[in-house]
Design an enzyme around this catalytic site. Structure first.
Site, PDB file in Angstrom:
ATOM      1  CB  ALA A 111     -18.234 -48.626  49.373  1.00  0.00           C
ATOM      2  CB  CYS A 112     -19.716 -47.140  54.740  1.00  0.00           C
ATOM      3  SG  CYS A 112     -18.396 -46.064  55.363  1.00  0.00           S
ATOM      4  N   PRO A 113     -21.352 -44.898  53.335  1.00  0.00           N
ATOM      5  CG  PRO A 113     -23.584 -44.523  53.907  1.00  0.00           C
ATOM      6  CD  PRO A 113     -22.457 -45.490  54.110  1.00  0.00           C
ATOM      7  N   GLY A 115     -17.375 -43.329  53.955  1.00  0.00           N
ATOM      8  CA  GLY A 115     -16.086 -43.855  53.509  1.00  0.00           C
ATOM      9  C   GLY A 115     -15.005 -43.780  54.562  1.00  0.00           C
ATOM     10  CB  THR A 119     -15.061 -48.136  54.133  1.00  0.00           C
ATOM     11  OG1 THR A 119     -16.209 -47.410  53.693  1.00  0.00           O
ATOM     12  CG2 THR A 119     -14.266 -48.594  52.916  1.00  0.00           C
TER      13      THR A 119
END
Length: 563
Positions: A111-113, A115, A119
Site C-alpha cells: 500500500a502507498c499513499p 494507491g 502499490t
C-alpha cells in the site's frame, strides 16, 4: 505443457516485465501454459546467469536462456527451450539455502499513499523474487480502488510468513498471530532480495492494536514516525479532494458565478463539491491521521478535531495538528488507563471517545484554532498576492522536489503541501506540482526515442510504458531508469521539473483536482489556462529528455547490435 517462468530480479523491473509479457503471448500461440507453482510445472525456463539451486526443480526439464534473446525472438526462444530443456538435479549442498530453510508459503500486503504506482510495482517485485526462490506467494494490493487479489482466511492460516510493504497504516487484523515483517514499498521495490532475507530472519508474531505487544513490535511501529501517519491521512483524503475539485470545476464550466443562482445545476455541483466534499476534506485528514496512530479509538476525536479546524478557520494546518493530538491522546488513554476487568469494555465505547474528544476539542477552540487560523490566513494571502519572481521560485522548488525521489518522501511532502492548499481555494501550487511530477517519465520516454541507439531493446520498450505513465501523472514510471543510472537521470529530471513548475506558476495556472494527469483536461475548467499548462509540461520534458539523451552512455548490448 505447464511451464514455470523464472526471471532473475537483478535483470531489472522493466526488462523482466517486457520478457514476461512477450513470452506469455508467444506461449499462448505455442500452446504452453505459464504457471506460478513449481510443483505443477513440467518445464521451467530460467532467464538469468544461472539456474537457482532449488529442490522444487528436481526432475523437471529446465532451460537456461538469455533475456535479450527472449525479448527479441520470443517464439523462437520458446521453441529452443522445448527442444533443448534437460532434466535438472539440484546440488546436494544447495538443498537448504534461505529459500528452503525459510518459509515456503508467503502472503504479502502492499500500500502507498495514492494507491496507484508503488502499490503495484512493489507487489510485482515481491512476487518475482519469491517465485524465483520457489516460494508460494500471494500479494494483496491495497490500492486506490480497494483491496485487490484479496488474501483468504484459509491462505492466511496456511502461510508461514506475512510481509507488509506499506507507506501508510493498513488494517492487518486478519494476520493476528502470524510472523510478520514490515517494510516500505520503496525498499520492497528496489531491494527486494534483501528485504525477503530480512523478513525470514526478523519476522515477529503480529498482535493487533489493543492487545499486548512486545517491545520490539511497538518500537518498530513507532519508528515509522509522523511521516507515515500524515501520509495515511492524505491517502484517505485524496479521493474527497479529487471528487470535490472536479465537481467545482464542472460548476465553473457554466460560468464563474453561475453557482450563485439557486436551483441551477451549477449551484448543485458547487454544493456537492465545495459545500460537502471540501467541507469533509480536513476532518477526514485529521481523522485518519489519528486512526493511523491509535487505530479505531483515534478516529472519533480526530474527526471532531478536524471539524473544529474547519469551523475555527485553521484549515489543513489545524487539521494536521488536531489529528496528531487526537491520535496520541487516544493512544495514551488506551495503553495507560487501567480499569477493572468488568469496566474494560467501556474504554473504547465511552471513556476514550469522551475524554480524547473533550481534550482535543477544548484545545482547538481555546488554544490552537485562532493562532493557526492567523498563520494560515497569512500564508494564503502571501500565495495569492506574491509577485511573479516569488511565484517562479516557489514553482521551481516544488517542481524540483517532485522529481527528486519520484514517489519518495520528498515527492510526497511537496504533494501533500499542494493538496492541503486546495482547502484554502489556492490552486496554483497544485498545478505546478502535478505538471512537474509528469516530467520524469515523459522525459525518459522522449530520451529513448531521441537516442534509441544508446538504449537496449528492453529500455526502449520501458520508455514507451513511461510515456503512458507520465500522461497519467505517475512519476514512478521513471524509477527503472533512475535506479539504473541515478547520477544522470535525477539531475536532468530535477532541472526539467523545476522549469515546468516555474513556468506553471509564472502563467498563473490553476488545477482543481490533485490527480489524473492530462486526462483531467477532459473535465471543462479543471485546468486553466490549458495551452500555457501544456507548454510548461512540454518545456520541462524537452529539457530533461534531451539532456539525458545527450548525457546517457550507450548500453553494451545496444553498441554490440549497432556494430
Amino acid at each position: 505443457m505447464k511451464t514455470l517462468l523464472i526471471i532473475d530480479a537483478n535483470l531489472g523491473q522493466a526488462r523482466a516485465y517486457m520478457a514476461k509479457t512477450l513470452l506469455g503471448a508467444a506461449a499462448r500461440k505455442a500452446k504452453l501454459e505459464i504457471i506460478d507453482n513449481p510443483n505443477d510445472a513440467e518445464m521451467a525456463i530460467v532467464l538469468g546467469d544461472s539456474i537457482p539451486n532449488d529442490s522444487a526443480l528436481n526432475g523437471k526439464n529446465v532451460w537456461l536462456g538469455d533475456i535479450s534473446r527472449a525479448v527479441a525472438h520470443p517464439e523462437l526462444f520458446l521453441s529452443e527451450a522445448k527442444g533443448h530443456a534437460k532434466p535438472y538435479t539440484a546440488p546436494v549442498a544447495a538443498t537448504a539455502p534461505v529459500a528452503a530453510s525459510g518459509p515456503k508459503r508467503v502472503v504479502a500486503v502492499t500500500a502507498c499513499p495514492t494507491g496507484v504506482a508503488h502499490t503495484f510495482m512493489a507487489a510485482e517485485a515481491i512476487e518475482t523474487e519469491a517465485k524465483k526462490r520457489g516460494w508460494w506467494v500471494k500479494v494483496e494490493t491495497r490500492g486506490s480502488v480497494g483491496a485487490g487479489n484479496a488474501i483468504t482466511p484459509e491462505e492466511v492460516a496456511a502461510a508461514d510468513l506475512v510481509i507488509v510493504a506499506a507507506d501508510i497504516e493498513v488494517d492487518l487484523a486478519k494476520f493476528a498471530g502470524k510472523p510478520m515483517y514490515r517494510t516500505s514499498t520503496g525498499l520492497a521495490l528496489k531491494k527486494t532480495a534483501q528485504e525477503l532475507d530480512k523478513a525470514v530472519a526478523e519476522a515477529t508474531p503480529y498482535e493487533p492494536a489493543g492487545k499486548a505487544q512486545t517491545a520490539t513490535t511497538e518500537s518498530k511501529k513507532e519508528s515509522a514516525g509522523a511521516y507515515r501517519h500524515l501520509l495515511t491521512g492524505v491517502s484517505y483524503m485524496l479521493p474527497m479532494v479529487v471528487a470535490g475539485g472536479l465537481c467545482i470545476a464542472l460548476s465553473f464550466a457554466f460560468g464563474i458565478e453561475a453557482f450563485k443562482e439557486p436551483g441551477t445545476l451549477a449551484a448543485a455541483l458547487m454544493q456537492i463539491g465545495g459545500g460537502s466534499a471540501f467541507a469533509l476534506m480536513v476532518p477526514v485528514l485529521a481523522g485518519y491521521i489519528a486512526f493511523s496512530i491509535a487505530d479505531r479509538p483515534g478516529l472519533t476525536p480526530g474527526l471532531i478535531g478536524g471539524m473544529l479546524a474547519v469551523s475555527t478557520g485553521s484549515g489543513f494546518i489545524g487539521g494536521i495538528i488536531a489529528g496528531f493530538l487526537a491520535g496520541y491522546i487516544a493512544k495514551l488513554i488506551s495503553t495507560q488507563l487501567k480499569l477493572p476487568q468488568s469496566m474494560e469494555a467501556l474504554k473504547p465505547i465511552l471513556i476514550i471517545p469522551l475524554i480524547s474528544s473533550l481534550v482535543v476539542g477544548l484545545a482547538m477552540i481555546y488554544l490552537i484554532g485562532k493562532p493557526v487560523a492567523g498563520i494560515l490566513e497569512g500564508l494564503t494571502h502571501w500565495l495569492q498576492t506574491m509577485g511573479t519572481a516569488n511565484a517562479v521560485l516557489l514553482g521551481a522548488i516544488l517542481g524540483g522536489m517532485m522529481c527528486t525521489d519520484m514517489g519518495g518522501p520528498v515527492n510526497k511532502a511537496a504533494y501533500a503541501f499542494g493538496v492541503g492548499l486546495l482547502s484554502t481555494q489556492t490552486y496554483g501550487p497544485m498545478a505546478a506540482i502535478m505538471a512537474a511530477g509528469m516530467v520524469p517519465p515523459l522525459a525518459m520516454g522522449l530520451a529513448t526515442m531521441v537516442a534509441r541507439r544508446k538504449f537496449d531493446k528492453a529500455q526502449q520498450e520501458g520508455g514507451k510504458a513511461a510515456l503512458v505513465l507520465g500522461l497519467c501523472f505517475i512519476s514512478e514510471g521513471a524509477i527503472p531508469f533512475a535506479a539504473r543510472d541515478p547520477m544522470r537521470v535525477l539531475p536532468c529530471c530535477i532541472v526539467g521539473g523545476a522549469l515546468t513548475g516555474a513556468i506553471s506558476m509564472a502563467i498563473g495556472a490553476k488545477l482543481m483536482a490533485p490527480h489524473g494527469g492530462l486526462f483531467v483536461l477532459l473535465i471543462p475548467g479543471a485546468i486553466t489556462p490549458v495551452l500555457g499548462y501544456l507548454v510548461a509540461i512540454i518545456a520541462g520534458t524537452l529539457v530533461a529528455g534531451l539532456a539525458y539523451a545527450f548525457l546517457k552512455r550507450p548500453e553494451v548490448d545496444a553498441v554490440a547490435k549497432a556494430a
